[in-house]
Design a protein around this motif. Structure first.
Motif, short mmCIF file in Angstrom:
data_model
loop_
_atom_site.label_atom_id
_atom_site.label_comp_id
_atom_site.label_asym_id
_atom_site.label_seq_id
_atom_site.Cartn_x
_atom_site.Cartn_y
_atom_site.Cartn_z
N ASN A 146 -50.59 -29.03 -6.67
CA ASN A 146 -49.33 -29.49 -7.26
C ASN A 146 -48.46 -28.31 -7.70
OD1 ASN A 146 -51.41 -29.22 -9.30
ND2 ASN A 146 -50.00 -30.15 -10.77
N TYR A 147 -49.08 -27.21 -8.14
CA TYR A 147 -48.29 -26.05 -8.52
C TYR A 147 -47.84 -25.25 -7.30
CZ TYR A 147 -49.72 -27.21 -13.22
OH TYR A 147 -49.93 -27.88 -14.41
N ILE A 148 -48.61 -25.29 -6.23
CA ILE A 148 -48.16 -24.65 -4.98
C ILE A 148 -46.91 -25.36 -4.48
CG2 ILE A 148 -48.73 -24.16 -2.57
CD1 ILE A 148 -51.68 -23.88 -3.46
N VAL A 149 -46.91 -26.68 -4.54
CA VAL A 149 -45.74 -27.45 -4.10
C VAL A 149 -44.54 -27.11 -4.99
CG1 VAL A 149 -44.76 -29.77 -3.89
CG2 VAL A 149 -47.06 -29.30 -3.02
N GLU A 150 -44.76 -27.07 -6.30
CA GLU A 150 -43.66 -26.73 -7.20
C GLU A 150 -43.16 -25.31 -6.94
OE1 GLU A 150 -42.58 -26.48 -11.99
OE2 GLU A 150 -44.61 -27.07 -11.38
N LYS A 181 -56.20 -16.03 -1.54
CA LYS A 181 -56.01 -16.21 -0.09
C LYS A 181 -55.73 -17.66 0.29
CE LYS A 181 -60.96 -16.42 0.81
NZ LYS A 181 -62.12 -15.81 1.35
N GLU A 182 -56.33 -18.62 -0.39
CA GLU A 182 -56.08 -20.03 -0.07
C GLU A 182 -54.69 -20.46 -0.54
OE1 GLU A 182 -58.02 -24.39 -0.90
OE2 GLU A 182 -59.37 -22.67 -0.77
N THR A 183 -54.30 -20.00 -1.71
CA THR A 183 -52.95 -20.27 -2.21
C THR A 183 -51.92 -19.69 -1.25
OG1 THR A 183 -53.72 -20.24 -4.50
CG2 THR A 183 -51.37 -19.86 -4.13
N ARG A 184 -52.16 -18.46 -0.84
CA ARG A 184 -51.24 -17.79 0.09
C ARG A 184 -51.14 -18.54 1.41
NH1 ARG A 184 -51.81 -11.55 2.26
NH2 ARG A 184 -49.89 -11.57 3.43
N ARG A 185 -52.27 -18.98 1.94
CA ARG A 185 -52.28 -19.71 3.21
C ARG A 185 -51.46 -21.00 3.09
NH1 ARG A 185 -54.74 -23.96 4.89
NH2 ARG A 185 -56.20 -24.09 3.16
N LYS A 186 -51.65 -21.72 2.00
CA LYS A 186 -50.93 -23.00 1.82
C LYS A 186 -49.44 -22.78 1.63
CE LYS A 186 -54.88 -25.59 0.04
NZ LYS A 186 -55.45 -26.30 -1.12
N LYS A 246 -47.86 -21.66 4.93
CA LYS A 246 -47.73 -22.79 5.86
C LYS A 246 -46.43 -23.54 5.59
CE LYS A 246 -50.00 -26.95 7.49
NZ LYS A 246 -51.27 -27.67 7.60
N LEU A 247 -46.13 -23.79 4.31
CA LEU A 247 -44.91 -24.51 3.95
C LEU A 247 -43.66 -23.67 4.24
CD1 LEU A 247 -46.03 -26.16 0.60
CD2 LEU A 247 -45.83 -27.25 2.85
N LEU A 248 -43.73 -22.37 3.97
CA LEU A 248 -42.57 -21.50 4.21
C LEU A 248 -42.25 -21.38 5.70
CD1 LEU A 248 -43.28 -18.67 1.62
CD2 LEU A 248 -41.57 -20.49 1.45
N TYR A 249 -43.29 -21.23 6.52
CA TYR A 249 -43.06 -21.17 7.97
C TYR A 249 -42.57 -22.52 8.50
CZ TYR A 249 -44.79 -16.44 8.74
OH TYR A 249 -44.93 -15.08 8.75
N MET A 250 -43.11 -23.60 7.96
CA MET A 250 -42.68 -24.93 8.37
C MET A 250 -41.20 -25.12 8.03
SD MET A 250 -44.32 -28.61 7.20
CE MET A 250 -45.97 -28.10 7.66
N LEU A 251 -40.80 -24.70 6.84
CA LEU A 251 -39.40 -24.78 6.44
C LEU A 251 -38.51 -23.99 7.39
CD1 LEU A 251 -37.20 -25.52 4.28
CD2 LEU A 251 -37.79 -23.36 3.17
N ALA A 252 -38.91 -22.77 7.70
CA ALA A 252 -38.11 -21.91 8.58
C ALA A 252 -38.00 -22.47 9.99
CB ALA A 252 -38.71 -20.50 8.62
N GLU A 253 -39.09 -23.08 10.47
CA GLU A 253 -39.12 -23.56 11.86
C GLU A 253 -38.68 -25.01 12.04
OE1 GLU A 253 -43.17 -22.71 12.95
OE2 GLU A 253 -42.89 -20.55 12.62
N ARG A 254 -39.00 -25.87 11.07
CA ARG A 254 -38.75 -27.31 11.23
C ARG A 254 -37.68 -27.85 10.29
NH1 ARG A 254 -43.63 -29.48 13.60
NH2 ARG A 254 -42.41 -30.98 14.75
#
Length: 189
Positions: A103-107, A144-149, A152-160
């Motif tokens: 939930n904090y990663i999303v925020e 590393k898991e926080t960074r991966r998640k 993923k959202l940042l690349y998705m935003l940039a691409e999609r």
């Protein structure tokens, strides 16, 4: 001092984050986001170093060599990965990053989008958030898991784009958060 301009900037940012959090179902986080920015220890620094195009903490940092407002802010807001630093349980490893709850990663993601929109205004594009993130090189300071998640959202935003990414969060991530919260609540009854 730019009291009114700083107030408008942080309030506009807070409103954008609130809108983003509400759109994915994180209502409490949307309401509570960045309330510490209105505390004198953060607000007065922001008004003094206000620029309108970037965080006033950067100007304070240039002048003093550190930002007292940022140190206060990151220590009170769980959507910053810097909040999640702790001493290792293993001797000799020192301070290490802890895994952030989803939930904090999303925020954090929504916060970064809102900040980029707030400072870039009509020049904003969905790839700016990723570019800014990559320029900061958080690598060793983020779990590393926080960074991966987050990435993923940042690349998705940039691409999609934003609509696709917010829909992904709403349909894929938020149900997992709700399930985890439900299971936690059952454990303590």
């Amino acid at each position: 001092m730019y009291i009114w301009k700083h107030f408008k900037t942080i309030t506009h940012h807070k409103f954008m984050v609130m809108k983003g959090c509400f759109s994915v179902g994180l209502y409490r986080q949307g309401l509570m986001h960045d309330l510490s920015k209105y505390m004198p220890s953060e607000f007065l620094v922001g008004a003094k170093y206000y620029q309108g195009t970037q965080s006033p903490n950067n100007a304070e940092r240039k002048e003093k060599g550190y930002s007292a407002a940022w140190l206060h802010h990151k220590g009170r807001n769980k959507h910053h990965y810097e909040y999640w630093m702790d001493y290792s349980a293993h001797a000799g490893r020192g301070i290490i990053p802890a895994k952030m709850p989803d939930n904090y990663i999303v925020e954090m993601f929504i916060d970064r989008v809102a900040a980029s929109k707030n400072y870039n205004k009509e020049n904003y594009t969905d790839d700016m958030v990723l570019k800014y993130y990559l320029s900061g090189n958080p690598g060793a300071f983020m779990h590393k898991e926080t960074r991966r998640k987050l990435e993923k959202l940042l690349y998705m935003l940039a691409e999609r784009g934003e609509n696709y990414t917010m829909r992904y969060i709403r349909k894929r991530i938020i149900p997992k958060i709700k399930k985890q919260n439900f299971l936690k609540s059952k454990r303590y009854k």
